[in-house]
Motif scaffolding. Structure first.
Motif, PDB file in Angstrom:
ATOM      1  N   GLY A  19      17.518  46.986  65.920  1.00 34.37           N
ATOM      2  CA  GLY A  19      17.984  48.273  66.410  1.00 34.37           C
ATOM      3  C   GLY A  19      19.491  48.344  66.543  1.00 34.37           C
ATOM      4  N   ALA A  20      20.194  47.273  66.145  1.00 36.77           N
ATOM      5  CA  ALA A  20      21.654  47.267  66.220  1.00 36.77           C
ATOM      6  C   ALA A  20      22.231  48.322  65.282  1.00 36.77           C
ATOM      7  CB  ALA A  20      22.199  45.895  65.859  1.00 36.77           C
ATOM      8  N   THR A  21      23.349  48.895  65.699  1.00 32.93           N
ATOM      9  CA  THR A  21      23.995  49.950  64.912  1.00 32.93           C
ATOM     10  C   THR A  21      25.023  49.359  63.957  1.00 32.93           C
ATOM     11  OG1 THR A  21      25.729  50.271  66.553  1.00 32.93           O
ATOM     12  CG2 THR A  21      23.702  51.582  66.797  1.00 32.93           C
ATOM     13  N   ALA A  22      25.528  50.227  63.078  1.00 34.92           N
ATOM     14  CA  ALA A  22      26.519  49.785  62.099  1.00 34.92           C
ATOM     15  C   ALA A  22      27.784  49.292  62.779  1.00 34.92           C
ATOM     16  CB  ALA A  22      26.835  50.934  61.141  1.00 34.92           C
ATOM     17  N   ILE A  23      28.225  49.962  63.840  1.00 30.03           N
ATOM     18  CA  ILE A  23      29.457  49.524  64.514  1.00 30.03           C
ATOM     19  C   ILE A  23      29.233  48.181  65.199  1.00 30.03           C
ATOM     20  CG2 ILE A  23      28.965  50.839  66.617  1.00 30.03           C
ATOM     21  CD1 ILE A  23      32.417  50.042  65.059  1.00 30.03           C
ATOM     22  N   GLN A  24      28.054  47.953  65.742  1.00 25.54           N
ATOM     23  CA  GLN A  24      27.760  46.659  66.351  1.00 25.54           C
ATOM     24  C   GLN A  24      27.747  45.561  65.291  1.00 25.54           C
ATOM     25  OE1 GLN A  24      24.059  47.791  68.235  1.00 25.54           O
ATOM     26  NE2 GLN A  24      25.028  48.073  70.249  1.00 25.54           N
ATOM     27  N   ALA A  25      27.205  45.885  64.136  1.00 22.98           N
ATOM     28  CA  ALA A  25      27.183  44.913  63.042  1.00 22.98           C
ATOM     29  C   ALA A  25      28.593  44.574  62.581  1.00 22.98           C
ATOM     30  CB  ALA A  25      26.357  45.458  61.879  1.00 22.98           C
TER      31      ALA A  25
END
Length: 674
Positions: A19-25
């Motif tokens: 469920g991690a977002t692109a910015i977190q990645a």
């Protein structure tokens, strides 16, 4: 389902909670550099707050890149549409894509927008930016989308047309619809406002492919520019909408620089300078997209045409002249009626034509094929390079016509090369080098961008092996020239891949001018062949190329790049002789005669105006040289030289000046500063 996912960026990997977002990645991969507006996930543009799948390749899209600016501008278009609907509740909104250096949005409103309206809309947009509204992506079923946008006829039409495949998805329409368990879904972006109590509320929604910046406050700098009328879907049988143009940039500094460039561009507009310098005329009686070259402009055009004719002959091209019209059957064979019918003028029924209708030509290609097929050709003759300055006519929509830059009647320096497969690389490389020489000769310097466009999704000609071989040939040809290039995936013509060559003008604008195309379609349609060394018939490759693109467009770019101050070899008048008084008219005529003996273009100002007025007129007309002559010049057979560019000189021997300018013209020297 796994509780963790793995993401990649180059050689780096990171493990994140599902469920991690692109910015977190991106943060986990330490791939955040500077100001970013979105991500690219497995090659697809992606919202920063959107979940990423497992084992995805994730990279950042920076705000100061072309892709980043397009996302920034599209987000600004949404904010503008929200502001318009806040101020004009009855407005119906259509589409609002990013465009080169900016964006627009089309609206159906009761009256055209005024400059005062733009000020109010811009002020409302500033308020919306300060609200930090979030852009939230949601997938919506087709029926739900139709219900939600039931009071927006242009949106419902998009849903119906995209949903049934009538039109393709674009950035200003929803994603190509997904079908899950038989249900068609669309993408909607919602501008979400966070209230003081912390609750969310939807402020505005739009169908959109996305992605967008995370929130409205991530738009650093924008400006609304102008309004114009635009037909819905570009068709004159559709409603006239009101279009608002704007621009948005990654910083206030970048915006200020762009606005300065726009102001300079307005001063250099070829229509404005064309009128002031008596180069071209756009009379209402002709209609949009049509123009008349006045004598001054015609002289410049003649220099262009003489240059290209001389160079094509030197390089082994064979000139032809072809008609402006042909039977409709020719355009049916070529496929133009099928693929370009909307851009062709209606058929003409001629009294002696029987049942045949005639059409104005939109392209020269079929005529050059007929020249090739005038007799049997041998492999020993190939390559055959056919060239023509051919005038074509295209029914461009009034909303896109732009002086000579986008015209309805224009002349192409058109050439078609018929060659064997083993000759394609060398012929294409020759065309690219030819374009390079042309840009240098006309003061545009080295090409600013060379783009190779590969097979589009809807190609209708050639098999896979042909496309792959042709694309490899284009790449090899450009590499042979030593120039850098980029790949534009899927941007080729339906009949073959192509090369687009761009140039940058004196104020930094980039123009796409030259096109080189490989064509599988027309050789098949016209069944053209040559006799090979085995005695059998073989199909030639056909290479299209137009270096100027069109005479009118290239002329306009030169006018604006030089700011109307052409280099001496191109200038309509190369020198103006200014006698200080009527008693020196005789010597002024003698000076003019000496210059004309070297085929230079000269005028003598015999008016009764003051000397200052005569000199100012020469400067205003941007004549390369004003030659002031009086008693001392007559007695010493000299001239006082006042160039448009450079330092003034006195007591220059007439014969020396004539020789100097003749050499400058002969060498076609170009002063790049305008």
């Amino acid at each position: 389902m796994s509780s963790t996912i793995t993401v990649r960026h180059g050689d780096a990997t990171a493990e994140l909670n599902a469920g991690a977002t692109a910015i977190q990645a991106l943060k986990a991969l330490e791939a955040v550099r500077g100001q970013i507006v979105a991500a690219r996930v497995d090659g697809q543009p992606w919202d920063l707050d959107r979940e990423v799948p497992d084992d995805a390749e994730v990279e950042a899209i920076a705000a100061d890149t072309e892709e980043g600016r397009a996302i920034l501008r599209h987000s600004t278009a949404h904010v503008m549409a929200q502001a318009v609907t806040d101020l004009f509740p009855d407005a119906k909104w259509a589409i609002g894509p990013p465009i080169e250096d900016g964006f627009y949005y089309d609206f159906d409103v009761e009256r055209p927008f005024t400059p005062e309206d733009l000020e109010k809309i811009e002020a409302r947009m500033v308020e919306l930016l300060r609200e930090k509204q979030r852009f939230v992506r949601e997938e919506v079923a087709r029926d739900d989308a139709l219900t939600e946008f039931a009071d927006q006829p242009y949106k419902t039409q998009i849903i119906e047309l995209v949903g049934d495949g009538t039109i393709a998805s674009t950035v200003d329409a929803p994603d190509a619809p997904d079908v899950t368990d038989g249900e068609v879904t669309f993408t909607v972006y919602r501008n979400v406002r966070v209230g003081r109590d912390g609750t969310d509320s939807v402020a505005w929604s739009d169908l959109c492919r996305g992605p967008h910046v995370p929130s409205t406050d991530r738009i650093p700098a924008f400006k609304l520019l102008r309004t114009a009328g635009a037909y819905w879907r570009g068709r004159e049988d559709q409603p006239m909408l009101q279009r608002i143009y704007g621009t948005a940039w990654e910083s206030r500094k970048a915006l200020a620089k762009h606005l300065e460039m726009l102001e300079e561009a307005r001063k250099r507009d070829h229509r404005k300078l064309g009128r002031e310098l008596e180069l071209v005329h756009f009379p209402d009686e002709l209609g949009p997209g049509l123009s008349i070259f006045l004598p001054n402009g015609a002289i410049v055009r003649k220099q262009m045409e003489d240059w290209i004719r001389d160079e094509t002959l030197k390089r082994g091209y064979l000139p032809v002249y072809t008609p402006h019209i042909a039977k409709e059957d020719l355009w049916r064979i070529s496929g133009h009626l099928e693929n370009y019918g909307e851009l062709m003028y209606p058929g003409m029924e001629l009294e002696d034509a029987g049942n045949a209708a005639y059409r104005l030509k939109p392209m020269n290609c079929p005529f050059h094929i007929l020249a090739f097929t005038s007799r049997t050709r041998s492999y020993r003759e190939l390559p055959i390079r056919i060239s023509e300055l051919g005038t074509v006519y295209r029914y461009e929509r009034s909303g896109v016509v732009n002086g000579m830059l986008r015209a309805r009647g224009f002349t192409q320096d058109d050439s078609h090369i018929f060659c064997r497969p083993d000759q394609v690389v060398d012929e294409v490389a020759g065309c690219v080098e030819f374009a390079r020489d042309l840009y240098r000769a006309f003061g545009l310097g080295e090409p600013s961008r060379v783009a190779i466009s590969t097979r589009p999704e809807k190609s209708i000609a050639g098999h896979d092996e042909q496309w792959e071989a042709a694309e490899r040939a284009l790449i090899e040809a450009v590499e042979q020239t030593g120039m850098d290039y980029e790949i534009d995936p899927g941007e080729g013509a339906f009949y073959g891949p192509k090369i687009d060559i761009h140039a940058r003008d004196a104020i930094g604008r980039e123009w796409q001018l030259t096109t080189v195309q490989v064509d599988f379609n027309l050789p098949e349609r016209f069944d053209i062949t040559y006799v090979g060394d085995d005695g059998a018939k073989h199909r030639p490759y056909m290479v299209h190329r137009a270096l100027f693109g069109s005479i009118e467009r290239f002329f306009s770019v030169m006018v604006e790049s030089f700011n109307g101050a052409f280099p001496t070899w191109l200038a309509p008048v190369q020198a103006t002789v200014v006698p200080v008084a009527a008693e020196f008219d005789g010597y002024a005529d003698e000076v003019a005669a000496a210059l004309r003996s070297q085929h230079l273009r000269v005028e003598v100002d015999h008016s009764d105006d003051t000397l200052g007025a005569k000199i100012r007129r020469a400067q205003t007309s941007k004549v390369p040289y004003a030659l002031v002559v009086g008693g001392s010049e007559r007695d010493a057979r000299t001239v006082a030289v006042r160039p448009y560019r450079g330092d003034q000189r006195k007591d220059v021997p007439l014969d020396d000046f004539v020789a100097e300018v003749a050499e400058e013209v002969r060498e076609r020297r170009v002063a790049l500063e305008a």
